[in-house]
Design a protein around this motif. Structure first.
Motif, PDB file in Angstrom:
ATOM      1  N   ILE A  57       0.847  -1.188   0.000  1.00  0.00           N
ATOM      2  CA  ILE A  57       0.000   0.000   0.000  1.00  0.00           C
ATOM      3  C   ILE A  57       0.887   1.245   0.000  1.00  0.00           C
ATOM      4  N   ARG A  58       0.659   2.148  -0.925  1.00  0.00           N
ATOM      5  CA  ARG A  58       1.435   3.383  -0.962  1.00  0.00           C
ATOM      6  C   ARG A  58       1.074   4.251   0.251  1.00  0.00           C
ATOM      7  N   GLN A  59       2.075   4.624   1.011  1.00  0.00           N
ATOM      8  CA  GLN A  59       1.872   5.345   2.262  1.00  0.00           C
ATOM      9  C   GLN A  59       1.585   6.821   2.032  1.00  0.00           C
ATOM     10  N   ILE A  60       0.569   7.337   2.735  1.00  0.00           N
ATOM     11  CA  ILE A  60       0.259   8.764   2.709  1.00  0.00           C
ATOM     12  C   ILE A  60       0.839   9.414   3.957  1.00  0.00           C
ATOM     13  N   ASP A  61       0.842  10.756   3.995  1.00  0.00           N
ATOM     14  CA  ASP A  61       1.443  11.423   5.146  1.00  0.00           C
ATOM     15  C   ASP A  61       0.440  12.182   6.004  1.00  0.00           C
ATOM     16  N   ASP A  62      -0.857  12.013   5.731  1.00  0.00           N
ATOM     17  CA  ASP A  62      -1.856  12.751   6.497  1.00  0.00           C
ATOM     18  C   ASP A  62      -3.201  12.053   6.358  1.00  0.00           C
ATOM     19  N   VAL A  63      -3.962  11.996   7.447  1.00  0.00           N
ATOM     20  CA  VAL A  63      -5.281  11.355   7.398  1.00  0.00           C
ATOM     21  C   VAL A  63      -6.360  12.280   6.855  1.00  0.00           C
ATOM     22  N   ASP A  64      -6.024  13.543   6.618  1.00  0.00           N
ATOM     23  CA  ASP A  64      -7.009  14.479   6.073  1.00  0.00           C
ATOM     24  C   ASP A  64      -7.452  14.055   4.672  1.00  0.00           C
ATOM     25  N   PRO A  65      -8.670  14.422   4.279  1.00  0.00           N
ATOM     26  CA  PRO A  65      -9.110  14.124   2.911  1.00  0.00           C
ATOM     27  C   PRO A  65      -8.389  15.001   1.903  1.00  0.00           C
ATOM     28  N   VAL A  66      -8.349  14.534   0.669  1.00  0.00           N
ATOM     29  CA  VAL A  66      -7.901  15.368  -0.443  1.00  0.00           C
ATOM     30  C   VAL A  66      -9.074  16.272  -0.810  1.00  0.00           C
ATOM     31  N   LYS A  67      -8.828  17.567  -0.895  1.00  0.00           N
ATOM     32  CA  LYS A  67      -9.896  18.517  -1.223  1.00  0.00           C
ATOM     33  C   LYS A  67      -9.615  19.148  -2.581  1.00  0.00           C
ATOM     34  N   GLY A  68     -10.634  19.161  -3.430  1.00  0.00           N
ATOM     35  CA  GLY A  68     -10.519  19.758  -4.752  1.00  0.00           C
ATOM     36  C   GLY A  68     -10.236  18.727  -5.817  1.00  0.00           C
ATOM     37  N   ALA A  69     -11.052  18.730  -6.867  1.00  0.00           N
ATOM     38  CA  ALA A  69     -10.940  17.724  -7.923  1.00  0.00           C
ATOM     39  C   ALA A  69      -9.668  17.861  -8.745  1.00  0.00           C
ATOM     40  N   SER A  70      -9.009  19.016  -8.672  1.00  0.00           N
ATOM     41  CA  SER A  70      -7.771  19.210  -9.427  1.00  0.00           C
ATOM     42  C   SER A  70      -6.524  19.042  -8.565  1.00  0.00           C
ATOM     43  N   ASN A  71      -6.707  18.636  -7.323  1.00  0.00           N
ATOM     44  CA  ASN A  71      -5.593  18.445  -6.394  1.00  0.00           C
ATOM     45  C   ASN A  71      -4.697  17.305  -6.883  1.00  0.00           C
ATOM     46  N   ALA A  72      -3.383  17.539  -6.938  1.00  0.00           N
ATOM     47  CA  ALA A  72      -2.451  16.508  -7.408  1.00  0.00           C
ATOM     48  C   ALA A  72      -2.512  15.253  -6.551  1.00  0.00           C
ATOM     49  N   PHE A  73      -2.874  15.384  -5.278  1.00  0.00           N
ATOM     50  CA  PHE A  73      -2.923  14.226  -4.385  1.00  0.00           C
ATOM     51  C   PHE A  73      -4.149  13.341  -4.631  1.00  0.00           C
ATOM     52  N   LEU A  74      -5.035  13.771  -5.541  1.00  0.00           N
ATOM     53  CA  LEU A  74      -6.164  12.918  -5.913  1.00  0.00           C
ATOM     54  C   LEU A  74      -5.670  11.606  -6.532  1.00  0.00           C
ATOM     55  N   ASN A  75      -4.459  11.593  -7.006  1.00  0.00           N
ATOM     56  CA  ASN A  75      -3.904  10.415  -7.668  1.00  0.00           C
ATOM     57  C   ASN A  75      -3.882   9.191  -6.747  1.00  0.00           C
ATOM     58  N   CYS A  76      -3.108   9.253  -5.671  1.00  0.00           N
ATOM     59  CA  CYS A  76      -3.003   8.105  -4.758  1.00  0.00           C
ATOM     60  C   CYS A  76      -3.100   8.495  -3.292  1.00  0.00           C
ATOM     61  N   GLY A  77      -3.455   9.740  -2.994  1.00  0.00           N
ATOM     62  CA  GLY A  77      -3.578  10.158  -1.608  1.00  0.00           C
ATOM     63  C   GLY A  77      -2.552  11.208  -1.231  1.00  0.00           C
ATOM     64  N   GLN A  78      -2.657  11.708  -0.001  1.00  0.00           N
ATOM     65  CA  GLN A  78      -1.826  12.809   0.461  1.00  0.00           C
ATOM     66  C   GLN A  78      -0.338  12.483   0.374  1.00  0.00           C
ATOM     67  N   ASN A  79       0.345  13.091  -0.596  1.00  0.00           N
ATOM     68  CA  ASN A  79       1.789  12.919  -0.772  1.00  0.00           C
ATOM     69  C   ASN A  79       2.176  11.441  -0.772  1.00  0.00           C
ATOM     70  N   ALA A  80       1.414  10.617  -1.467  1.00  0.00           N
ATOM     71  CA  ALA A  80       1.630   9.161  -1.451  1.00  0.00           C
ATOM     72  C   ALA A  80       3.023   8.804  -1.963  1.00  0.00           C
TER      73      ALA A  80
END
Length: 299
Positions: free
Chosen positions: A48-71
């Protein structure tokens, strides 16, 4: 003054903010269970690719929409076969059962080509959808709500998919505050696979999308009030399920055997979740605060 009052509050009073968010705690591929790394903790071997924050990704154009927060790239790859069940067990920020209960769950895959997915940069990947889950019954509970008991969300790898290296991406879209633009909360997670078999199924070019890029913050399934008119048909964001996938999986439910959805799979029994949670009980878990609380609480 407000900041001073908040800082004087016991940390325990802030914990519901943390618990309301979450991450992919474990995944079972076929018969093998892999535990995810705690967000922002020292990584250990997993698929599982590790993220660095439990917060949701906000915004449909957010780069972290790919695999999660700074995955980050995961070190391992799970062996899988066409038709295998992949069980995603999501947890809240305190490692308890998932708490959100309104919104769809969608699953995508992308090919890593000839290279192992452990070294594949997914930021420019082309994704195809293999599953989407909405309400269990028209106007009723969402399939996501079944995870509130600790049950996993089950997804079937297409039975005719061509062998190769793939990332499977599971996505929860929490819609409890989606009545205003930007309110939708995205929770994506990526798992690295190597799929065997002799299948030939692949998506067509027009079924491939970029993430971000496939959604808009004003899409009817993202900017939506799911409470005022629960009987309205939900419009899933993104592409349709790839044509070669159709008919490859069945719906199951722990709460009602006759439940119907517009999806190919539904969260099922909590046995897999219980087993994976037992494996995580001895793991030290650092507290991960939401970004709002990080600005209020000394680190």
């Amino acid at each position: 003054m407000i900041s001073a009052i908040l800082l004087s509050l016991p940390l325990v009073s802030l914990l519901p903010v943390v618990s309301a968010h979450g991450w992919l705690g474990s995944v079972t591929v076929g018969t093998q269970t892999f535990v995810g790394n705690v967000p922002n903790a020292s990584p250990t071997g997993t698929v599982i690719r590790q993220i660095d924050d439990v917060d949701p990704v906000k915004g449909a154009s957010n780069a972290f929409l790919n695999c999660g927060q700074n995955a980050q790239l995961a070190s391992d790859v799970a062996e899988a076969n066409p038709g295998d069940t992949v069980a995603f067990t999501w947890v809240n920020g305190d490692d308890g059962p998932w708490v959100h209960n309104a919104g769809p769950m969608q699953t995508y895959m992308t090919s890593c080509g000839s290279q192992s997915c452990s070294s594949f940069d997914s930021s420019t990947a082309s994704w195809f959808k293999i599953q989407e889950q909405g309400r269990i019954t028209p106007g009723g509970d969402w399939a996501m709500s079944l995870m509130n008991t600790g049950a996993p969300a089950n997804v079937t790898i297409p039975s005719n998919i061509a062998p190769g290296n793939y990332i499977i991406r599971h996505e929860l879209i929490a819609l409890q505050i989606a009545q205003t633009e930007g309110g939708a909360e995205f929770y994506p997670a990526c798992v690295q696979l190597k799929v065997g078999g002799t299948g030939t199924g692949t998506p067509s070019e027009d079924e491939l999308v970029q993430l971000p890029g496939a959604y808009s913050d004003t899409d009817p399934g993202i900017l939506v009030d799911v409470y005022s008119n629960p009987d309205a048909a939900y419009v899933f964001p993104g592409p349709a399920v790839a044509a070669f996938v159709a008919g490859n999986s069945t719906a199951t439910s722990s709460s009602a055997s006759s439940a119907t959805t517009s999806s190919s799979a539904v969260a099922s029994s909590s046995s897999a979740s219980s087993a994976s949670c037992k494996k995580r009980r001895d793991v030290v878990r650092p507290r991960t605060l939401s970004r709002v609380m990080k600005n209020l609480v000394p680190q």
